[in-house]
Write an enzyme that holds these catalytic residues in place. Structure first.
Site, PDB file in Angstrom:
ATOM      1  N   LYS A 100      -4.152   9.723  -1.877  1.00 24.67           N
ATOM      2  CA  LYS A 100      -2.802   9.360  -1.404  1.00 24.67           C
ATOM      3  C   LYS A 100      -1.749   9.885  -2.377  1.00 24.67           C
ATOM      4  O   LYS A 100      -0.772  10.510  -1.984  1.00 24.67           O
ATOM      5  CB  LYS A 100      -2.680   7.833  -1.287  1.00 24.67           C
ATOM      6  N   LYS A 128       5.511   8.884 -11.857  1.00 28.12           N
ATOM      7  CA  LYS A 128       4.167   8.347 -11.611  1.00 28.12           C
ATOM      8  C   LYS A 128       3.255   9.396 -10.962  1.00 28.12           C
ATOM      9  O   LYS A 128       2.100   9.577 -11.364  1.00 28.12           O
ATOM     10  CB  LYS A 128       4.302   7.099 -10.731  1.00 28.12           C
ATOM     11  N   PRO A 156       0.786  -1.238   0.000  1.00 26.51           N
ATOM     12  CA  PRO A 156       0.000   0.000   0.000  1.00 26.51           C
ATOM     13  C   PRO A 156       0.823   1.296   0.000  1.00 26.51           C
ATOM     14  O   PRO A 156       0.559   2.184  -0.817  1.00 26.51           O
ATOM     15  CB  PRO A 156      -0.849  -0.108   1.272  1.00 26.51           C
ATOM     16  N   THR A 200       3.124   2.319  -5.256  1.00 32.30           N
ATOM     17  CA  THR A 200       3.227   3.767  -5.432  1.00 32.30           C
ATOM     18  C   THR A 200       3.536   4.362  -4.070  1.00 32.30           C
ATOM     19  O   THR A 200       2.701   4.340  -3.167  1.00 32.30           O
ATOM     20  CB  THR A 200       1.904   4.358  -5.957  1.00 32.30           C
TER      21      THR A 200
HETATM   22  P1  NAD Z   1      -4.384  -3.553  -1.816  1.00 33.83           P
HETATM   23  O1  NAD Z   1      -4.657  -2.936  -0.497  1.00 33.83           O
HETATM   24  O2  NAD Z   1      -5.487  -4.223  -2.560  1.00 33.83           O
HETATM   25  O3  NAD Z   1      -3.203  -4.653  -1.645  1.00 33.83           O
HETATM   26  C1  NAD Z   1      -2.107  -4.529  -0.781  1.00 33.83           C
HETATM   27  C2  NAD Z   1      -1.753  -5.934  -0.288  1.00 33.83           C
HETATM   28  O4  NAD Z   1      -0.571  -5.833   0.512  1.00 33.83           O
HETATM   29  C3  NAD Z   1      -2.828  -6.560   0.602  1.00 33.83           C
HETATM   30  O5  NAD Z   1      -3.149  -7.847   0.117  1.00 33.83           O
HETATM   31  C4  NAD Z   1      -2.171  -6.608   1.983  1.00 33.83           C
HETATM   32  O6  NAD Z   1      -2.596  -7.723   2.759  1.00 33.83           O
HETATM   33  C5  NAD Z   1      -0.718  -6.716   1.608  1.00 33.83           C
HETATM   34  N1  NAD Z   1       0.195  -6.308   2.671  1.00 33.83           N
HETATM   35  C6  NAD Z   1       0.190  -5.149   3.384  1.00 33.83           C
HETATM   36  N2  NAD Z   1       1.212  -5.144   4.268  1.00 33.83           N
HETATM   37  C7  NAD Z   1       1.875  -6.310   4.115  1.00 33.83           C
HETATM   38  C8  NAD Z   1       3.009  -6.912   4.736  1.00 33.83           C
HETATM   39  N3  NAD Z   1       3.671  -6.282   5.702  1.00 33.83           N
HETATM   40  N4  NAD Z   1       3.405  -8.119   4.330  1.00 33.83           N
HETATM   41  C9  NAD Z   1       2.741  -8.775   3.349  1.00 33.83           C
HETATM   42  N5  NAD Z   1       1.657  -8.269   2.713  1.00 33.83           N
HETATM   43  C10 NAD Z   1       1.226  -7.059   3.099  1.00 33.83           C
HETATM   44  O7  NAD Z   1      -3.707  -2.415  -2.706  1.00 33.83           O
HETATM   45  P2  NAD Z   1      -3.589  -2.360  -4.316  1.00 33.83           P
HETATM   46  O8  NAD Z   1      -4.786  -1.709  -4.891  1.00 33.83           O
HETATM   47  O9  NAD Z   1      -3.143  -3.692  -4.806  1.00 33.83           O
HETATM   48  O10 NAD Z   1      -2.402  -1.288  -4.467  1.00 33.83           O
HETATM   49  C11 NAD Z   1      -1.062  -1.617  -4.196  1.00 33.83           C
HETATM   50  C12 NAD Z   1      -0.180  -0.471  -4.646  1.00 33.83           C
HETATM   51  O11 NAD Z   1      -0.400  -0.227  -6.031  1.00 33.83           O
HETATM   52  C13 NAD Z   1      -0.483   0.852  -3.911  1.00 33.83           C
HETATM   53  O12 NAD Z   1       0.731   1.502  -3.653  1.00 33.83           O
HETATM   54  C14 NAD Z   1      -1.328   1.625  -4.923  1.00 33.83           C
HETATM   55  O13 NAD Z   1      -1.206   3.027  -4.774  1.00 33.83           O
HETATM   56  C15 NAD Z   1      -0.726   1.139  -6.238  1.00 33.83           C
HETATM   57  N6  NAD Z   1      -1.626   1.233  -7.400  1.00 33.83           N
HETATM   58  C16 NAD Z   1      -2.931   0.813  -7.301  1.00 33.83           C
HETATM   59  C17 NAD Z   1      -3.747   0.904  -8.423  1.00 33.83           C
HETATM   60  C18 NAD Z   1      -5.197   0.456  -8.356  1.00 33.83           C
HETATM   61  O14 NAD Z   1      -5.950   0.751  -9.292  1.00 33.83           O
HETATM   62  N7  NAD Z   1      -5.605  -0.281  -7.316  1.00 33.83           N
HETATM   63  C19 NAD Z   1      -3.247   1.422  -9.627  1.00 33.83           C
HETATM   64  C20 NAD Z   1      -1.909   1.797  -9.701  1.00 33.83           C
HETATM   65  C21 NAD Z   1      -1.107   1.701  -8.575  1.00 33.83           C
END
Ligand code: NAD
Length: 295
Positions: A246, A171, A66, A96
């Protein structure tokens, strides 16, 4: 085929790891969520029960977490991966996060002899599932080339933005611009509607005039102008307002570091924070249209 450790199997990381498995790589996965690990195991991944197992013989470790604090903790915190990574492993962080955290982790890993690139993505959940993400990479030329060998299994466009942290800066520049375009497009559409124009007709006019932009092309914020976009599906994300807020916070942080003038970015951040304060953080970022339409 490579041995890959993958950490963070959420909305983005889950489908990205699936694509690596489909491409024939040997993938070991780790997440705090047992159900996320179980889902990937059912697709052929090995389940790791500790970060140590993710590192074992890995050619690459990919993370999709995250925020910056999670990335700092997983690599450099107590019992972090830094204690277990081999010098031959290349770490690719696709989260990100702020450029400073990417540089901090990159520097700490370098001290341990481990290479690192930041490689945030654009393209959302749909792009992650389809394997069409854009990767924006910061790191050395050699590490960029090495990372590209597996990033092409998850994405279509792979860019080298510069040194470690440059991927994150590029980004958030993109997302700051996107938020401004989304708010501006919403503002223009609603003004036209208020004057009796059909939003489909107005969208078509602007698409073929100088106001043309990505939101009008493929992500119209006004409901029922386009099919298969969040605005025509009750603003179900998509890309959540919370995530855009964010990124806009990260953009303002970056702007302060270099005294860059970003008044429109600051305004967009305020608008997205307002949406969060209204309890709409989990809606798609195109729901900013409601700020104008719900009078
Ligand atoms: P999400 O919350 O769905 O997934 C994050 C995952 O990380 C979760 O499964 C959580 O359990 C895991 N996690 C957290 N802490 C952890 C740890 N210490 N050890 C192991 N696992 C851990 O988030 P997402 O939507 O997949 O986004 C992830 C990243 O991608 C973010 O930085 C976000 O800004 C970026 N992003 C998201 C999108 C989108 O459309 N969702 C698009 C581009 C970029």
């Amino acid at each position: 085929m490579a041995k890959i450790g993958f950490i963070g199997l959420g909305n983005m990381g889950g489908p990205m790891a699936s694509n690596l498995i489909r491409a024939g790589h040997s993938v070991t996965v780790f997440d705090l969520s047992e159900s996320a690990v179980a889902e990937l195991s059912s697709q052929g991944a090995k389940a790791a029960t500790s970060v140590e197992q993710v590192c074992e013989d890995a050619d690459f470790v990919v993370s999709m977490l995250p925020a910056g604090k999670h990335v700092r903790m997983i690599y450099c915190g107590e019992n972090g991966l830094i204690n277990y990574l081999n010098k031959s492993t290349l770490v690719i962080d696709c989260s990100t996060i702020d450029a400073e955290s990417a540089q901090f982790v990159g520097n700490e890993l370098a001290k341990a002899g481990v290479s690192f690139v930041d490689a945030p993505v654009s393209g959302g959940v749909a792009g992650a599932a389809a394997g069409t993400l854009t990767f924006i990479v910061g790191g050395s030329e050699a590490d960029f080339n090495r990372a590209s060998s597996i990033l092409t299994d998850m994405g279509k466009n792979i860019f080298h933005a510069g040194n470690i942290g440059a991927g994150q800066v590029a980004k958030i520049c993109n997302n700051m611009l996107l938020s401004i375009l989304m708010a501006g497009t919403s503002e223009a559409l609603q003004m036209g509607i208020d004057h009796g124009l059909d939003p489909k007709v107005l969208s078509e006019i602007m698409l073929n005039s100088s106001g043309r932009n990505w939101t009008l092309e493929v992500y119209n914020p006004c409901p029922n102008v386009q099919e298969n976009v969040p605005s025509s599906n009750s603003y179900k994300p998509g890309f959540m307002i919370d995530l855009m807020a964010k990124d806009l916070g990260l953009a303002q942080q970056a702007a302060q570091q270099t005294s860059s003038a970003t008044p429109l970015g600051a305004m967009a951040k305020n608008l997205y924070n307002l949406m969060q304060n209204q309890g709409k953080g989990a809606e798609d970022f195109s729901a900013i249209f409601k700020l104008y339409s719900e009078k």
